[in-house]
Design a protein around this motif. Structure first.
Motif, mmCIF file in Angstrom:
data_model
loop_
_atom_site.group_PDB
_atom_site.id
_atom_site.type_symbol
_atom_site.label_atom_id
_atom_site.label_comp_id
_atom_site.label_asym_id
_atom_site.label_seq_id
_atom_site.Cartn_x
_atom_site.Cartn_y
_atom_site.Cartn_z
ATOM 1 N N ASN A 71 -13.799 -22.702 4.350
ATOM 2 C CA ASN A 71 -13.407 -23.654 3.789
ATOM 3 C C ASN A 71 -12.479 -24.525 4.680
ATOM 4 N N ARG A 73 -9.645 -26.271 6.622
ATOM 5 C CA ARG A 73 -8.631 -27.245 6.173
ATOM 6 C C ARG A 73 -8.202 -28.693 6.945
ATOM 7 N N SER A 153 -11.983 -29.285 3.464
ATOM 8 C CA SER A 153 -11.048 -29.355 1.945
ATOM 9 C C SER A 153 -9.720 -29.793 2.470
ATOM 10 N N LYS A 160 -12.972 -31.085 -1.655
ATOM 11 C CA LYS A 160 -13.936 -30.659 -0.665
ATOM 12 C C LYS A 160 -15.105 -31.544 -0.333
ATOM 13 N N HIS A 271 -19.262 -27.017 -3.522
ATOM 14 C CA HIS A 271 -18.170 -27.358 -2.791
ATOM 15 C C HIS A 271 -17.083 -27.410 -3.709
ATOM 16 N N ALA A 275 -13.819 -25.019 -3.558
ATOM 17 C CA ALA A 275 -12.470 -25.629 -3.274
ATOM 18 C C ALA A 275 -11.555 -25.201 -4.371
ATOM 19 N N ASP A 278 -11.551 -20.899 -3.505
ATOM 20 C CA ASP A 278 -11.559 -20.590 -2.344
ATOM 21 C C ASP A 278 -12.555 -19.167 -1.873
#
Length: 388
Positions: A71, A73, A153, A160, A271, A275, A278
């Motif tokens: 995910n 960043r 994200s 996300k 998503h 988000a 995690d």
């Protein structure tokens, strides 16, 4: 079949030892490279040394930025944008899986943009120019190695978001199945679910007369289902891992979606699940697809019966298509469980406390998501509840 244009210029270099050729392909596009990767695995297993040696052998200068997480960043992508501008980088080499490639694409988007790169994801604006990207793939899953897509994200807002533009297709992608030998089975299984999911998003369509792409979709899914147990049983089984790696690229390079309406509601809902919690994207998809299917299957019983028949070999009961459809969904759940994937939120200790928040985020930029069945916020809440 709908009108379409198909243009995929990503050069695929597939096979054993191909990572040693990365410098030969990189020099066609850049002289100073951002080497972008995740944590320590590429150094631990020797891939980093091979890539650097190939770059040096071709007189390619480089700076590096590691630390990409699952995910990926926004904060790290912004750091990458600052670095590429400061160092006058003219090419990005992503060495890793989908998260690394998606992060690289975000950096590519932001390099020539004066504003906040997050604008692309929230507002859907189009880039005037992007940095070219190349890939050495280590995890078959996301298909980002030859797709137009990137997903990022934002830690601060908990959002996300995905974005796509043809300019983001990598210039080349090196795919050596040997590089997947060291993957934990959990990551391999998550990748398998993601690959299947990319095809389901195209397969569940309202478009008629798409027999060719129906058969392509079914072939990709069944190939992955057939080879997943072999790859999980023997991490060095080159044949099964080659099938899965190539299937991952084909699942998301746009080919199986040509001429047909696509859905993407399940991805949108997942998503927000990943988000907030995690979790791995593939694990989230294994939870969301059965729930989504149970909510929408009556919209087209024929298509769900076809799915059950072509994917799992179930005989179609023409006098009770609903029975066949539900058996097909159950078979998908059974497969996910067989590769140690969760199929309910409760399997990974998630409760209903954030369902409304996730539904709100899923509809943050649009009141309706999906196309096979258009879903509003309450529909999404109901699907999350089915996933509990």
């Amino acid at each position: 079949m709908l009108n379409f244009e198909y243009d995929n210029k990503t050069k695929i270099i597939f096979g054993k030892g191909t990572e040693n050729e990365v410098g030969n392909y990189t020099k066609l596009y850049g002289k100073k490279v951002l080497l972008h990767y995740g944590r320590n695995s590429i150094k631990k297993y020797g891939l980093y040394d091979k890539v650097v040696a190939s770059l040096k052998a071709n007189n390619i200068d480089y700076v590096e930025l590691g630390g990409v997480q699952a995910n990926p960043r926004l904060k790290l992508a912004k750091a990458g944008i600052e670095l590429t501008k400061k160092e006058n980088v003219d090419f990005i080499l992503a060495v890793g899986g989908g998260s690394v490639i998606d992060s690289a694409k975000a950096i590519a988007l932001g390099h020539y943009y004066d504003g906040d790169v997050w604008d692309f994801y929230l507002k859907g604006i189009r880039p005037e120019k992007v940095l070219p990207v190349g890939v050495v793939l280590t995890i078959p899953a996301a298909g980002s190695e030859s797709s137009t897509a990137t997903v990022i994200s934002d830690e601060e807002t908990g959002l996300k978001r995905g974005y796509g533009d043809v300019s983001l297709r990598p210039k080349f992608a090196i795919l050596n199945p040997e590089l997947t030998y060291t993957l934990p089975n959990y990551q391999t299984s998550c990748g398998v679910v993601d690959i299947i999911g990319h095809v389901i998003e195209r397969y569940m369509t309202n478009t008629t007369d798409v027999e060719l792409t129906d058969r392509l979709c079914e072939s990709v899914i069944t190939t992955v289902i057939n080879n997943a147990p072999k790859a999980l049983n023997d991490n060095t089984d080159y044949a099964s891992r080659a099938e899965i790696m190539w299937a991952g690229a084909l699942a998301h390079n746009g080919l199986v979606g040509t001429g047909r309406e696509e859905d993407w509601a399940s991805h949108g809902m997942e998503h927000q699940l990943s988000a907030v919690y995690d979790i791995a994207h593939g694990a989230g998809l294994a939870i969301m697809y059965p729930a989504w299917m149970k909510f929408v299957y009556k919209h087209d019983l024929n298509r769900f019966a076809l799915f059950a028949n072509k994917i799992f070999g179930l005989e179609i009961n023409n006098s009770n298509l609903e029975e066949t459809a539900l058996k097909g969904i159950a078979k998908l759940e059974e497969f996910y469980k067989s590769i140690d994937m969760p199929i309910r939120m409760s399997d990974i200790n998630i409760t209903d406390e954030n369902i409304n928040i996730m539904a709100e985020k899923a509809t943050h930029t649009s009141d309706i998501i999906g196309s096979f069945v258009k879903l509003n916020k309450q529909d999404i809440i109901n699907i999350y509840k089915l996933a509990l």
